[in-house]
Design a protein around this motif. Structure first.
Motif, PDB file in Angstrom:
ATOM      1  N   ASP A  46      30.069  25.638  49.484  1.00 40.32           N
ATOM      2  CA  ASP A  46      30.762  26.548  50.398  1.00 40.32           C
ATOM      3  C   ASP A  46      30.004  26.584  51.714  1.00 40.32           C
ATOM      4  O   ASP A  46      29.061  27.358  51.886  1.00 40.32           O
ATOM      5  CB  ASP A  46      30.854  27.942  49.776  1.00 40.32           C
ATOM      6  CG  ASP A  46      31.829  28.842  50.513  1.00 40.32           C
ATOM      7  OD1 ASP A  46      32.259  28.464  51.629  1.00 40.32           O
ATOM      8  OD2 ASP A  46      32.158  29.911  49.978  1.00 40.32           O
ATOM      9  N   ALA A  47      30.419  25.740  52.650  1.00 40.81           N
ATOM     10  CA  ALA A  47      29.721  25.614  53.936  1.00 40.81           C
ATOM     11  C   ALA A  47      29.901  26.864  54.792  1.00 40.81           C
ATOM     12  O   ALA A  47      29.008  27.247  55.542  1.00 40.81           O
ATOM     13  CB  ALA A  47      30.233  24.391  54.689  1.00 40.81           C
ATOM     14  N   ARG A  48      31.042  27.511  54.678  1.00 41.52           N
ATOM     15  CA  ARG A  48      31.347  28.665  55.529  1.00 41.52           C
ATOM     16  C   ARG A  48      30.454  29.857  55.201  1.00 41.52           C
ATOM     17  O   ARG A  48      30.037  30.602  56.076  1.00 41.52           O
ATOM     18  CB  ARG A  48      32.821  29.045  55.356  1.00 41.52           C
ATOM     19  CG  ARG A  48      33.300  30.041  56.384  1.00 41.52           C
ATOM     20  CD  ARG A  48      34.754  30.372  56.203  1.00 41.52           C
ATOM     21  NE  ARG A  48      35.589  29.205  56.468  1.00 41.52           N
ATOM     22  CZ  ARG A  48      36.862  29.104  56.114  1.00 41.52           C
ATOM     23  NH1 ARG A  48      37.442  30.078  55.455  1.00 41.52           N
ATOM     24  NH2 ARG A  48      37.552  28.024  56.397  1.00 41.52           N
ATOM     25  N   ARG A  49      30.139  30.047  53.921  1.00 44.57           N
ATOM     26  CA  ARG A  49      29.379  31.228  53.506  1.00 44.57           C
ATOM     27  C   ARG A  49      27.926  30.921  53.125  1.00 44.57           C
ATOM     28  O   ARG A  49      27.245  31.771  52.563  1.00 44.57           O
ATOM     29  CB  ARG A  49      30.081  31.891  52.327  1.00 44.57           C
ATOM     30  CG  ARG A  49      31.417  32.490  52.714  1.00 44.57           C
ATOM     31  CD  ARG A  49      32.134  33.096  51.504  1.00 44.57           C
ATOM     32  NE  ARG A  49      33.460  33.542  51.863  1.00 44.57           N
ATOM     33  CZ  ARG A  49      34.521  32.758  51.912  1.00 44.57           C
ATOM     34  NH1 ARG A  49      34.412  31.475  51.641  1.00 44.57           N
ATOM     35  NH2 ARG A  49      35.710  33.246  52.238  1.00 44.57           N
ATOM     36  N   SER A  50      27.459  29.721  53.422  1.00 44.57           N
ATOM     37  CA  SER A  50      26.104  29.333  53.027  1.00 44.57           C
ATOM     38  C   SER A  50      25.053  30.058  53.866  1.00 44.57           C
ATOM     39  O   SER A  50      25.131  30.089  55.090  1.00 44.57           O
ATOM     40  CB  SER A  50      25.931  27.827  53.189  1.00 44.57           C
ATOM     41  OG  SER A  50      24.596  27.475  52.922  1.00 44.57           O
ATOM     42  N   ALA A  51      24.056  30.604  53.179  1.00 43.01           N
ATOM     43  CA  ALA A  51      22.969  31.290  53.872  1.00 43.01           C
ATOM     44  C   ALA A  51      21.951  30.291  54.414  1.00 43.01           C
ATOM     45  O   ALA A  51      21.170  30.616  55.304  1.00 43.01           O
ATOM     46  CB  ALA A  51      22.280  32.255  52.915  1.00 43.01           C
ATOM     47  N   ALA A  52      21.949  29.073  53.887  1.00 40.97           N
ATOM     48  CA  ALA A  52      20.966  28.077  54.291  1.00 40.97           C
ATOM     49  C   ALA A  52      21.290  27.429  55.625  1.00 40.97           C
ATOM     50  O   ALA A  52      20.406  26.889  56.286  1.00 40.97           O
ATOM     51  CB  ALA A  52      20.861  26.994  53.216  1.00 40.97           C
ATOM     52  N   LEU A  53      22.564  27.468  56.026  1.00 32.76           N
ATOM     53  CA  LEU A  53      22.977  26.766  57.238  1.00 32.76           C
ATOM     54  C   LEU A  53      23.127  27.713  58.424  1.00 32.76           C
ATOM     55  O   LEU A  53      23.788  28.752  58.304  1.00 32.76           O
ATOM     56  CB  LEU A  53      24.328  26.068  57.022  1.00 32.76           C
ATOM     57  CG  LEU A  53      24.411  25.012  55.937  1.00 32.76           C
ATOM     58  CD1 LEU A  53      25.819  24.457  55.857  1.00 32.76           C
ATOM     59  CD2 LEU A  53      23.417  23.903  56.181  1.00 32.76           C
ATOM     60  N   PRO A  54      22.557  27.360  59.564  1.00 29.52           N
ATOM     61  CA  PRO A  54      22.868  28.115  60.788  1.00 29.52           C
ATOM     62  C   PRO A  54      24.346  27.946  61.127  1.00 29.52           C
ATOM     63  O   PRO A  54      24.974  26.963  60.725  1.00 29.52           O
ATOM     64  CB  PRO A  54      21.984  27.448  61.853  1.00 29.52           C
ATOM     65  CG  PRO A  54      20.941  26.710  61.097  1.00 29.52           C
ATOM     66  CD  PRO A  54      21.542  26.345  59.787  1.00 29.52           C
ATOM     67  N   ASN A  55      24.907  28.886  61.842  1.00 32.03           N
ATOM     68  CA  ASN A  55      26.339  28.883  62.124  1.00 32.03           C
ATOM     69  C   ASN A  55      26.798  27.604  62.823  1.00 32.03           C
ATOM     70  O   ASN A  55      27.814  27.023  62.460  1.00 32.03           O
ATOM     71  CB  ASN A  55      26.714  30.111  62.957  1.00 32.03           C
ATOM     72  CG  ASN A  55      28.201  30.336  62.987  1.00 32.03           C
ATOM     73  OD1 ASN A  55      28.889  30.070  62.010  1.00 32.03           O
ATOM     74  ND2 ASN A  55      28.699  30.802  64.111  1.00 32.03           N
ATOM     75  N   ALA A  56      26.041  27.147  63.813  1.00 33.83           N
ATOM     76  CA  ALA A  56      26.433  25.947  64.561  1.00 33.83           C
ATOM     77  C   ALA A  56      26.447  24.719  63.660  1.00 33.83           C
ATOM     78  O   ALA A  56      27.345  23.869  63.760  1.00 33.83           O
ATOM     79  CB  ALA A  56      25.481  25.730  65.734  1.00 33.83           C
ATOM     80  N   VAL A  57      25.476  24.628  62.753  1.00 34.61           N
ATOM     81  CA  VAL A  57      25.417  23.496  61.826  1.00 34.61           C
ATOM     82  C   VAL A  57      26.592  23.550  60.857  1.00 34.61           C
ATOM     83  O   VAL A  57      27.209  22.523  60.549  1.00 34.61           O
ATOM     84  CB  VAL A  57      24.071  23.485  61.065  1.00 34.61           C
ATOM     85  CG1 VAL A  57      24.044  22.397  60.007  1.00 34.61           C
ATOM     86  CG2 VAL A  57      22.922  23.294  62.037  1.00 34.61           C
TER      87      VAL A  57
END
Length: 144
Positions: A46-57
């Motif tokens: 789930d890329a949209r709700r991932s805590a590991a990824l910054p929003n731009a990434v």
């Protein structure tokens, strides 16, 4: 302590709990095993709700995923290249890590440039030559 599943870049690591793997029957190599064992892997992230990824990434990753992205913002990667579950699982995780690493690199901004004086002169010379060629065609320009 957080169990880290996937190191994508030195700054981005995806937690094991954010990955959902399901094993299904593969259509690839494996002989009779294809009919008996579930060796293919569907990795969901789930890329949209991932805590590991910054929003731009995350935004770049979703754009990069293309048709592997569901309407809910979940990236589905299917791996069935190999005959064993472990190798297909590693293949799917490696492909996700490569996608995230590619999305982590910000695009270089475009710099506006101006044409040189010589290129402007070349363009105008070419235009006048083409115009002269076209003037020679037809009936010589005598209008009715």
């Amino acid at each position: 302590m957080v169990s880290v599943a996937l190191y994508c870049t030195p700054n981005i690591a995806i937690d094991e709990g954010e990955l959902d793997e399901t094993f299904v029957r593969a259509s690839g190599p494996g002989g009779q095993n294809v009919n008996k064992l579930s060796t293919a892997v569907q990795l969901r992230f789930d890329a949209r709700r991932s805590a590991a990824l910054p929003n731009a990434v995350a935004v770049r990753l979703m754009r990069l995923a293309g048709r592997r992205l569901t309407q809910d913002g979940i990236i589905v990667i299917s791996a069935q290249r190999f005959r064993t579950q472990d190798r297909n699982r590693a293949d799917a995780r490696e492909r996700l890590a490569e996608m995230v690493a590619e999305a982590a690199v910000p695009p270089t901004p475009r710099r506006a440039t101006r044409p040189t004086l010589a290129s402007k002169k070349r363009r105008l010379d070419d235009k006048s030559k083409r115009g002269a060629t076209k003037r020679l065609r037809g009936d010589g320009g005598a209008g009715d």
